[in-house]
Design a protein around this motif. Structure first.
Motif, mmCIF file in Angstrom:
data_model
loop_
_atom_site.group_PDB
_atom_site.id
_atom_site.type_symbol
_atom_site.label_atom_id
_atom_site.label_comp_id
_atom_site.label_asym_id
_atom_site.label_seq_id
_atom_site.Cartn_x
_atom_site.Cartn_y
_atom_site.Cartn_z
ATOM 1 N N TYR A 186 32.560 48.232 31.587
ATOM 2 C CA TYR A 186 31.623 49.278 31.998
ATOM 3 C C TYR A 186 31.947 49.654 33.431
ATOM 4 C CZ TYR A 186 27.358 51.732 33.283
ATOM 5 O OH TYR A 186 26.465 52.666 33.723
ATOM 6 N N LYS A 187 32.366 50.903 33.607
ATOM 7 C CA LYS A 187 32.803 51.379 34.917
ATOM 8 C C LYS A 187 33.860 50.422 35.482
ATOM 9 C CE LYS A 187 28.612 54.006 35.883
ATOM 10 N NZ LYS A 187 27.490 54.269 36.802
ATOM 11 N N LYS A 188 33.592 49.767 36.619
ATOM 12 C CA LYS A 188 34.587 48.882 37.224
ATOM 13 C C LYS A 188 34.401 47.413 36.848
ATOM 14 C CE LYS A 188 35.840 51.719 41.212
ATOM 15 N NZ LYS A 188 36.060 51.721 42.678
ATOM 16 N N LEU A 189 33.508 47.156 35.890
ATOM 17 C CA LEU A 189 33.262 45.794 35.458
ATOM 18 C C LEU A 189 33.907 45.543 34.103
ATOM 19 C CD1 LEU A 189 29.476 45.458 36.349
ATOM 20 C CD2 LEU A 189 31.398 44.470 37.607
ATOM 21 N N SER A 190 34.339 44.309 33.865
ATOM 22 C CA SER A 190 34.878 43.956 32.557
ATOM 23 C C SER A 190 34.525 42.507 32.238
ATOM 24 C CB SER A 190 36.403 44.143 32.504
ATOM 25 O OG SER A 190 37.060 43.227 33.353
ATOM 26 N N LEU A 191 34.588 42.187 30.959
ATOM 27 C CA LEU A 191 34.328 40.834 30.457
ATOM 28 C C LEU A 191 35.486 40.404 29.587
ATOM 29 C CD1 LEU A 191 32.418 38.370 29.662
ATOM 30 C CD2 LEU A 191 31.720 39.803 27.728
ATOM 31 N N ASN A 192 35.909 39.149 29.719
ATOM 32 C CA ASN A 192 36.947 38.588 28.871
ATOM 33 C C ASN A 192 36.538 37.159 28.530
ATOM 34 O OD1 ASN A 192 39.377 37.265 27.952
ATOM 35 N ND2 ASN A 192 40.542 38.972 28.787
ATOM 36 N N ALA A 193 36.397 36.849 27.252
ATOM 37 C CA ALA A 193 35.953 35.522 26.846
ATOM 38 C C ALA A 193 36.630 35.115 25.548
ATOM 39 C CB ALA A 193 34.427 35.487 26.683
ATOM 40 N N GLU A 194 36.677 33.797 25.315
ATOM 41 C CA GLU A 194 37.191 33.265 24.055
ATOM 42 C C GLU A 194 36.517 31.934 23.751
ATOM 43 O OE1 GLU A 194 41.358 31.769 21.916
ATOM 44 O OE2 GLU A 194 41.431 33.015 23.724
ATOM 45 N N TYR A 195 35.889 31.864 22.577
ATOM 46 C CA TYR A 195 35.263 30.624 22.116
ATOM 47 C C TYR A 195 36.003 30.154 20.878
ATOM 48 C CZ TYR A 195 31.644 27.127 21.372
ATOM 49 O OH TYR A 195 30.978 25.938 21.242
ATOM 50 N N ARG A 196 36.349 28.847 20.864
ATOM 51 C CA ARG A 196 37.144 28.302 19.765
ATOM 52 C C ARG A 196 36.359 27.251 18.982
ATOM 53 N NH1 ARG A 196 43.534 27.712 21.398
ATOM 54 N NH2 ARG A 196 43.877 29.934 21.802
ATOM 55 N N PHE A 197 36.562 27.265 17.675
ATOM 56 C CA PHE A 197 35.943 26.293 16.783
ATOM 57 C C PHE A 197 37.044 25.443 16.142
ATOM 58 C CE2 PHE A 197 33.281 30.033 17.013
ATOM 59 C CZ PHE A 197 31.988 29.527 17.146
ATOM 60 N N TYR A 198 37.160 24.207 16.605
ATOM 61 C CA TYR A 198 38.076 23.241 16.001
ATOM 62 C C TYR A 198 37.270 22.291 15.107
ATOM 63 C CZ TYR A 198 41.707 24.636 19.376
ATOM 64 O OH TYR A 198 42.631 25.340 20.109
ATOM 65 N N SER A 199 37.960 21.422 14.385
ATOM 66 C CA SER A 199 37.276 20.390 13.621
ATOM 67 C C SER A 199 36.637 19.403 14.594
ATOM 68 C CB SER A 199 38.256 19.658 12.705
ATOM 69 O OG SER A 199 39.187 18.907 13.474
ATOM 70 N N GLU A 200 35.662 18.638 14.111
ATOM 71 C CA GLU A 200 34.995 17.658 14.966
ATOM 72 C C GLU A 200 35.981 16.628 15.512
ATOM 73 O OE1 GLU A 200 31.900 17.549 16.153
ATOM 74 O OE2 GLU A 200 31.633 19.521 15.244
ATOM 75 N N ALA A 201 37.016 16.313 14.742
ATOM 76 C CA ALA A 201 38.009 15.340 15.188
ATOM 77 C C ALA A 201 38.774 15.818 16.413
ATOM 78 C CB ALA A 201 38.988 15.026 14.050
ATOM 79 N N PHE A 202 38.810 17.134 16.641
ATOM 80 C CA PHE A 202 39.518 17.697 17.789
ATOM 81 C C PHE A 202 38.565 18.319 18.796
ATOM 82 C CE2 PHE A 202 42.966 17.214 14.814
ATOM 83 C CZ PHE A 202 44.028 16.854 15.628
ATOM 84 N N GLY A 203 37.336 17.801 18.831
ATOM 85 C CA GLY A 203 36.406 18.206 19.882
ATOM 86 C C GLY A 203 35.378 19.222 19.476
ATOM 87 N N GLY A 204 35.475 19.795 18.266
ATOM 88 C CA GLY A 204 34.491 20.767 17.820
ATOM 89 C C GLY A 204 34.657 22.114 18.489
ATOM 90 N N GLY A 205 33.553 22.740 18.867
ATOM 91 C CA GLY A 205 33.598 24.071 19.478
ATOM 92 C C GLY A 205 33.457 24.007 20.983
ATOM 93 N N PHE A 206 34.210 24.877 21.688
ATOM 94 C CA PHE A 206 34.091 24.956 23.138
ATOM 95 C C PHE A 206 34.662 26.274 23.640
ATOM 96 C CE2 PHE A 206 37.340 21.818 21.845
ATOM 97 C CZ PHE A 206 38.492 22.542 22.081
ATOM 98 N N LEU A 207 34.238 26.640 24.822
ATOM 99 C CA LEU A 207 34.701 27.866 25.468
ATOM 100 C C LEU A 207 36.067 27.627 26.094
ATOM 101 C CD1 LEU A 207 33.703 30.788 26.202
ATOM 102 C CD2 LEU A 207 32.961 29.819 28.388
ATOM 103 N N LYS A 208 37.050 28.409 25.683
ATOM 104 C CA LYS A 208 38.368 28.314 26.304
ATOM 105 C C LYS A 208 38.374 29.031 27.649
ATOM 106 C CE LYS A 208 43.131 29.853 26.116
ATOM 107 N NZ LYS A 208 44.119 30.779 25.517
#
Length: 361
Positions: free
Chosen positions: A52-74
């Motif tokens: 929006y205008k001069k602002l921007s957002l960049n995000a990524e959330y990942r869902f792994y199996s519970e054995a590999f830590g489950g879900g978290f924000l990259k």
């Protein structure tokens, strides 16, 4: 105000992501060898982008199996764009260190990733500049990813990139990265990176420190690419008397392990792209990525990693076919907990044949 002007000032939102699956056959796992490997779920990612205008957002959330830590924000940050060359990012931002964005070509990354020096993201503020001849970034990170705020807790190892966990916590870190770009038909990228920060110990309630330096170079010629990096890293811990200071605990994907406190890392990578037209297949990129972790303590044995393979592109479908070999490497056989710290002298090389299939949208 014109209709065109109104359209350009409306908020924009784009939702992307990925779905990935993995085939694996490991030399040190008898069950996999007997069955001819295993094929299963890797992860699902959701990647919102907005502006929006001069602002921007960049995000990524990942869902792994519970054995590999489950879900978290990259990653996840809000940016203010001063102009086309300069921006300021706030949030869980990419740490400006080493070859950007990847010091590797394969699905496993290089050995730098496993000690927190490749594709790392921390909580802070980063200024980024990019023009025809130079790229540079400066950042301040208050800490790595924090999910608990009551005080006194160890950091959770369920995270995408490796950070210091256990009884020490990263805090008040500064980073700088500068890259000089030159050449015409042959494009060169010569860079230097530095980082320095504190390590707060929960037992002694004192701050140690850590630093890393890197000299790195890339060259692009026709369809060829070569990368080389030289890295020096040191952790000076203020541990309790009954805790060793020659190793530090790091963690990601839900499981911590030990890393030597002081080491050098040398990496070398080469790749070549081939344009093809085989049905939906558009390009094959062949590569070899090598990394050597030289630990400064004489009693600690080196860790090495080499990945040879290729990536196939078919529209949004990317397939990595890798043969990853490791020596004293926690994710490639051996003793998981101490491979990157003490290691095992004359350890056996182990290997993992891996195929990762991902659709990115």
């Amino acid at each position: 105000m014109s209709q065109e002007k109104e359209e350009t000032e409306k908020p924009k939102l784009e939702i992307g992501g990925a779905v990935r699956f993995n085939y694996v056959n490991s030399s040190w796992k008898k069950e996999q060898k007997s069955k001819g490997g295993e094929f299963g779920y890797d992860m699902i990612a959701i990647k919102p982008k907005a502006s929006y205008k001069k602002l921007s957002l960049n995000a990524e959330y990942r869902f792994y199996s519970e054995a590999f830590g489950g879900g978290f924000l990259k990653q996840g940050w809000v940016a203010y764009h001063f102009n086309n060359e300069d921006q300021l990012q706030l949030g869980l931002v990419y740490v400006p260190f080493g070859i950007q964005q990847y010091n590797s070509n394969n699905w496993f990354f290089n050995i730098t990733y496993y000690v927190g020096l490749e594709d790392d993201h921390d909580m802070g503020l980063k200024y980024v500049h990019e023009d025809k001849n130079f790229e540079y970034a400066f950042a301040f990170f208050k800490n790595a990813e924090e999910t608990k705020f009551t005080g006194g807790e160890e950091n959770d190892a369920s995270r995408y990139a490796y950070d210091v966990v256990g009884r020490n916590k990263e805090t008040n870190q500064v980073n700088g990265n500068i890259v000089w770009k030159f050449g015409d038909r042959t494009n060169h990228r010569l860079g230097f990176s530095a980082q320095y920060g504190q390590l707060y110990n929960l037992d002694t309630q004192k701050n140690g420190d850590h630093y890393a330096l890197a000299l790195h170079y890339e060259v692009y010629y026709d369809q060829w690419n070569f990368k080389i990096s030289l890295n020096k890293v040191a952790h000076n811990l203020k541990n309790a008397a009954d805790q060793p200071s020659d190793r530090v605990q790091m963690g990601a994907y839900g499981t911590p392990y030990e890393v030597a406190a002081n080491f050098n890392i040398y990496t070398l990578s080469a790749s070549r792209k081939f344009k093809i037209n085989w049905g939906p297949l558009e390009q094959i990129e062949a590569y070899n990525d090598f990394g050597w972790m030289q630990k400064k303590k004489d009693e600690f044995d080196s860790s090495l990693m080499n990945v040879i393979g290729f990536k196939v592109t078919a529209g949004n479908l990317l397939t990595f076919v890798d043969y990853a070999a490791g020596y004293n490497h926690s994710w490639l056989g051996g003793n998981f907990v101490d491979d990157f710290s003490t290691g095992t002298p004359n350890a056996k090389w182990e290997a993992r044949f891996n195929i990762n299939v991902g659709y990115y949208f």
